[in-house]
Design an enzyme around this catalytic site. Structure first.
Site, PDB file in Angstrom:
ATOM      1  N   ARG A   1      -4.753  -0.058 -10.952  1.00  0.00           N
ATOM      2  CA  ARG A   1      -4.565  -0.922  -9.781  1.00  0.00           C
ATOM      3  C   ARG A   1      -4.221  -2.291 -10.364  1.00  0.00           C
ATOM      4  O   ARG A   1      -5.078  -2.940 -10.953  1.00  0.00           O
ATOM      5  CB  ARG A   1      -5.842  -0.993  -8.953  1.00  0.00           C
ATOM      6  CG  ARG A   1      -6.361   0.366  -8.464  1.00  0.00           C
ATOM      7  CD  ARG A   1      -7.519   0.178  -7.505  1.00  0.00           C
ATOM      8  NE  ARG A   1      -8.391   1.343  -7.401  1.00  0.00           N
ATOM      9  CZ  ARG A   1      -8.166   2.404  -6.629  1.00  0.00           C
ATOM     10  NH1 ARG A   1      -7.094   2.461  -5.885  1.00  0.00           N
ATOM     11  NH2 ARG A   1      -9.031   3.401  -6.598  1.00  0.00           N
TER      12      ARG A   1
ATOM     13  N   ASP B   1      -1.531   3.530  -0.020  1.00  0.00           N
ATOM     14  CA  ASP B   1      -1.053   2.414   0.785  1.00  0.00           C
ATOM     15  C   ASP B   1      -0.813   1.127  -0.038  1.00  0.00           C
ATOM     16  O   ASP B   1       0.220   0.474   0.110  1.00  0.00           O
ATOM     17  CB  ASP B   1      -2.102   2.161   1.884  1.00  0.00           C
ATOM     18  CG  ASP B   1      -1.578   1.268   2.967  1.00  0.00           C
ATOM     19  OD1 ASP B   1      -0.658   1.696   3.676  1.00  0.00           O
ATOM     20  OD2 ASP B   1      -2.068   0.126   3.084  1.00  0.00           O
TER      21      ASP B   1
ATOM     22  N   ASP C   1      -7.613  10.288   0.075  1.00  0.00           N
ATOM     23  CA  ASP C   1      -8.147   9.784   1.354  1.00  0.00           C
ATOM     24  C   ASP C   1      -7.417  10.309   2.595  1.00  0.00           C
ATOM     25  O   ASP C   1      -7.963  10.271   3.694  1.00  0.00           O
ATOM     26  CB  ASP C   1      -8.094   8.244   1.374  1.00  0.00           C
ATOM     27  CG  ASP C   1      -8.928   7.630   0.260  1.00  0.00           C
ATOM     28  OD1 ASP C   1      -9.855   8.305  -0.216  1.00  0.00           O
ATOM     29  OD2 ASP C   1      -8.639   6.485  -0.134  1.00  0.00           O
TER      30      ASP C   1
ATOM     31  N   ARG D   1     -12.627   5.831   1.463  1.00  0.00           N
ATOM     32  CA  ARG D   1     -12.412   4.401   1.761  1.00  0.00           C
ATOM     33  C   ARG D   1     -12.677   4.132   3.238  1.00  0.00           C
ATOM     34  O   ARG D   1     -13.790   4.384   3.696  1.00  0.00           O
ATOM     35  CB  ARG D   1     -10.988   3.982   1.363  1.00  0.00           C
ATOM     36  CG  ARG D   1     -10.876   2.531   1.000  1.00  0.00           C
ATOM     37  CD  ARG D   1      -9.469   2.212   0.539  1.00  0.00           C
ATOM     38  NE  ARG D   1      -9.194   2.706  -0.792  1.00  0.00           N
ATOM     39  CZ  ARG D   1      -9.490   2.061  -1.911  1.00  0.00           C
ATOM     40  NH1 ARG D   1     -10.057   0.886  -1.844  1.00  0.00           N
ATOM     41  NH2 ARG D   1      -9.202   2.563  -3.079  1.00  0.00           N
TER      42      ARG D   1
ATOM     43  N   THR E   1      -3.068  10.446  -2.569  1.00  0.00           N
ATOM     44  CA  THR E   1      -4.414   9.876  -2.492  1.00  0.00           C
ATOM     45  C   THR E   1      -5.331  10.905  -1.846  1.00  0.00           C
ATOM     46  O   THR E   1      -4.910  11.611  -0.926  1.00  0.00           O
ATOM     47  CB  THR E   1      -4.460   8.571  -1.673  1.00  0.00           C
ATOM     48  OG1 THR E   1      -5.837   8.304  -1.302  1.00  0.00           O
ATOM     49  CG2 THR E   1      -3.650   8.634  -0.400  1.00  0.00           C
TER      50      THR E   1
ATOM     51  N   HIS F   1     -32.658  24.197   6.985  1.00  0.00           N
ATOM     52  CA  HIS F   1     -32.153  23.021   6.264  1.00  0.00           C
ATOM     53  C   HIS F   1     -31.094  22.340   7.119  1.00  0.00           C
ATOM     54  O   HIS F   1     -30.620  22.931   8.108  1.00  0.00           O
ATOM     55  CB  HIS F   1     -31.516  23.448   4.942  1.00  0.00           C
ATOM     56  CG  HIS F   1     -30.274  24.254   5.178  1.00  0.00           C
ATOM     57  ND1 HIS F   1     -30.280  25.625   5.143  1.00  0.00           N
ATOM     58  CD2 HIS F   1     -29.018  23.879   5.509  1.00  0.00           C
ATOM     59  CE1 HIS F   1     -29.062  26.053   5.436  1.00  0.00           C
ATOM     60  NE2 HIS F   1     -28.283  25.022   5.667  1.00  0.00           N
TER      61      HIS F   1
ATOM     62  N   GLY G   1      -5.724   5.084  -7.057  1.00  0.00           N
ATOM     63  CA  GLY G   1      -6.665   6.145  -7.459  1.00  0.00           C
ATOM     64  C   GLY G   1      -5.917   7.437  -7.749  1.00  0.00           C
ATOM     65  O   GLY G   1      -4.991   7.808  -7.026  1.00  0.00           O
TER      66      GLY G   1
ATOM     67  N   ASP H   1      -5.068   8.947   4.290  1.00  0.00           N
ATOM     68  CA  ASP H   1      -5.155   7.823   5.230  1.00  0.00           C
ATOM     69  C   ASP H   1      -3.814   7.116   5.404  1.00  0.00           C
ATOM     70  O   ASP H   1      -3.763   5.909   5.626  1.00  0.00           O
ATOM     71  CB  ASP H   1      -6.225   6.824   4.734  1.00  0.00           C
ATOM     72  CG  ASP H   1      -5.889   6.272   3.348  1.00  0.00           C
ATOM     73  OD1 ASP H   1      -4.981   6.823   2.681  1.00  0.00           O
ATOM     74  OD2 ASP H   1      -6.518   5.287   2.930  1.00  0.00           O
TER      75      ASP H   1
HETATM   76  O1  F6P Z   1      -8.506   5.777  -2.669  1.00  0.00           O
HETATM   77  C1  F6P Z   1      -9.139   6.787  -3.362  1.00  0.00           C
HETATM   78  C2  F6P Z   1     -10.575   6.440  -3.624  1.00  0.00           C
HETATM   79  O2  F6P Z   1     -11.174   7.506  -4.333  1.00  0.00           O
HETATM   80  C3  F6P Z   1     -11.402   6.094  -2.384  1.00  0.00           C
HETATM   81  O3  F6P Z   1     -11.823   7.218  -1.674  1.00  0.00           O
HETATM   82  C4  F6P Z   1     -12.533   5.313  -3.007  1.00  0.00           C
HETATM   83  O4  F6P Z   1     -13.099   4.418  -2.058  1.00  0.00           O
HETATM   84  C5  F6P Z   1     -11.846   4.573  -4.113  1.00  0.00           C
HETATM   85  O5  F6P Z   1     -10.666   5.288  -4.423  1.00  0.00           O
HETATM   86  C6  F6P Z   1     -12.668   4.419  -5.364  1.00  0.00           C
HETATM   87  O6  F6P Z   1     -11.931   3.666  -6.264  1.00  0.00           O
HETATM   88  P1  F6P Z   1     -12.304   3.513  -7.801  1.00  0.00           P
HETATM   89  O7  F6P Z   1     -12.018   4.803  -8.488  1.00  0.00           O
HETATM   90  O8  F6P Z   1     -11.440   2.407  -8.273  1.00  0.00           O
HETATM   91  O9  F6P Z   1     -13.767   3.204  -7.845  1.00  0.00           O
END
Ligand code: F6P
Length: 320
Positions: free
Chosen positions: A72, A103, A128, A172, A126, A216, A11, A130
């Site tokens: 990917r 990763d 994330d 993710r 990334t 809210h 991503g 992570d």
């Molecule tokens: O890893 C980055 C990310 O944006 C995650 O947060 C998300 O789950 C995933 O990629 C979405 O992937 P795609 O853009 O392939 O739908």
């Protein structure tokens, strides 16, 4: 070492361009040549690559996404795919590789470097955040700011209509984006995969809030914890509140990279080049306690990247 390759994979994340720029300019500064590999491992296999120069990375420091494009690749998970990539390493005279990604991309880099003996240095990119071995990944800070910006806007309309809003964010399997944005945005509840939650407790908190005059509420849900739509339906059923759901999706991934991400990207990209020049391989560069460090990929891949529990508890305390 005379020539290195650079690619972005997985991503995209804001700040990847700043990192590409750092890799290219740092390498050229030291007299190296750089081959830019487009579309991640797909372009590596398909020979979609070519030389980069100082001008190739001009005017990209402030642009989100990646000028090299990303993908990917399923083919790179196969021995045959990696053998094709190796043919291109020989054809283009690549003696070291910088992989900017997450990763999954690092797993590919690790296998490839061990299988074919090509030196590889990974850079965490990334949203994330992570990845073990680094406190921050490139793109996380920009994504968190995007989410906070969205919370600010939603808060305006939530207050006006006295509504409850559920906002689902990416990440993710990690709750890092939800946690950081929830703390910064003042969310009433933050649902993350690392910490069990109970929707009834969340509803009790919402009802108490209304009793003390709150107009809210904003509940942040990490995609790895639950579906925002389902949480919204449950809250509506249990409280009867006018509950709206917003799934922020890919808008979190784009936008002008923050200064934090650009500086991180510059430091990590430059160090990756230094490591290749020093004959290092199979490492990831990261930032820990403000210092740029290199960690062997065996200590990164598949290793947990825990959330900051103190931050989570603080967010709870501040949202009573
Ligand atoms: O890893 C980055 C990310 O944006 C995650 O947060 C998300 O789950 C995933 O990629 C979405 O992937 P795609 O853009 O392939 O739908």
């Amino acid at each position: 070492m005379q020539r290195i390759g650079v690619l972005t994979s997985g991503g995209d994340a804001s700040g990847m361009n700043s990192c590409i720029r750092a890799v290219v300019r740092k390498a050229i500064y030291h007299g190296l040549e750089v081959i830019g590999i487009r579309r991640g491992y797909s372009g590596f296999i398909d020979a979609d690559m070519g030389p980069m120069n100082l001008g190739s990375v001009a005017d990209i420091i402030s642009r989100g996404g990646t000028i090299l494009h990303t993908a990917r690749s399923e083919r790179f998970k196969t021995k045959e795919g990696r053998a094709l990539a190796m043919e291109n390493v020989e054809r283009f005279g690549i003696q070291g590789l910088v992989v900017i990604g997450g990763d999954g991309s690092f797993t590919g880099a690790s296998i490839f470097s061990q299988e074919h003996g090509v030196p590889v240095i990974c850079v965490p990119g990334t949203i994330d955040n992570d990845i073990a071995g680094t406190d921050y990944t490139i793109g996380f800070d920009t994504a968190v700011n995007n989410v906070v910006d969205a919370i600010n806007k939603i808060r305006d309309t939530a207050t006006s209509h006295e509504r409850t809003f559920v906002i689902e964010v990416m990440g993710r399997n990690s709750g890092n984006i939800a946690l950081a944005a929830g703390l910064a945005g003042g969310a009433e509840s933050i649902l993350i995969p690392e910490i069990p939650f109970n929707v009834e407790d969340i509803c009790k908190k919402l009802l108490n809030g209304i009793k003390r005059g709150k107009l809210h509420s904003v509940i942040l849900v990490a995609e790895g914890a639950a579906s925002g739509l389902e949480i919204g339906q449950q809250i509506k059923a249990l409280t009867g509140f006018d509950t709206k759901v917003t799934i922020l999706g890919h808008l979190q991934r784009g936008g002008i990279p923050t200064a934090f991400d650009r500086i991180l990207a510059a430091r990590l990209g430059a160090r990756a080049v230094e490591l290749l020049m020093a004959g290092e391989t199979h490492k990831m560069v990261g930032i820990r306690a403000g210092e740029i460090v290199a960690t062997d990929l065996t200590e990164v891949l598949g290793k947990p990247s825990p959330i900051n529990k103190d931050m989570y508890h603080l967010a709870r305390i501040l949202s009573i």
